[in-house]
Scaffold this active site. Sequence first.
Site, PDB file in Angstrom:
ATOM      1  N   HIS A  66       0.959  -1.289   0.067  1.00 57.15           N
ATOM      2  CA  HIS A  66      -0.030  -0.071   0.214  1.00 57.15           C
ATOM      3  C   HIS A  66       0.980   1.225   0.213  1.00 57.15           C
ATOM      4  O   HIS A  66       2.169   1.097   0.535  1.00 57.15           O
ATOM      5  CB  HIS A  66      -0.978   0.007   1.181  1.00 57.15           C
ATOM      6  CG  HIS A  66      -2.073  -1.270   1.047  1.00 57.15           C
ATOM      7  ND1 HIS A  66      -3.051  -1.174   0.389  1.00 57.15           N
ATOM      8  CD2 HIS A  66      -2.088  -2.306   1.766  1.00 57.15           C
ATOM      9  CE1 HIS A  66      -3.859  -2.120   0.709  1.00 57.15           C
ATOM     10  NE2 HIS A  66      -3.020  -3.070   1.479  1.00 57.15           N
ATOM     11  N   CYS A  74      -2.465   4.698  -4.447  1.00 55.84           N
ATOM     12  CA  CYS A  74      -3.122   3.466  -4.655  1.00 55.84           C
ATOM     13  C   CYS A  74      -4.013   3.505  -5.700  1.00 55.84           C
ATOM     14  O   CYS A  74      -4.453   2.420  -6.219  1.00 55.84           O
ATOM     15  CB  CYS A  74      -3.607   3.002  -3.135  1.00 55.84           C
ATOM     16  SG  CYS A  74      -2.538   2.454  -1.950  1.00 55.84           S
TER      17      CYS A  74
END
Length: 112
Positions: A22, A34
């Site tokens: 992430h 993201c």
Amino acid sequence: MIKVDVRRDQEGYIHTLTIKGHADAGPHGYDLICAGVSAVSFGSLNAIQSLTGLELDIKQGDRGGFLRCDVPLNIDTECQEKVQLLLEGMIVSLRTIEASYGEHIQIEDHGR
């Protein structure tokens, strides 16, 4: 950090692409890095399947943060060229994100 791992065969063709991690560049659901990586990667893989009719071997994490695509080995040359062009386009887009946000995404391209 998002890590992109590109594996190529001896001819330089991409055979495996793995994206994991992430960006942690914002709250969940509001992380633009993201979101950008997801849009580029899923859009590219959907384009491959839609435009070539090829079924890719795709694995995803059930909570996000993981995507792996394996390109089938025995596909005809014309289809392989289309798949590779679309995958290389995806890598160019991801590198564009990496150029601006390298503290959140890293690309390793093996066999290039």
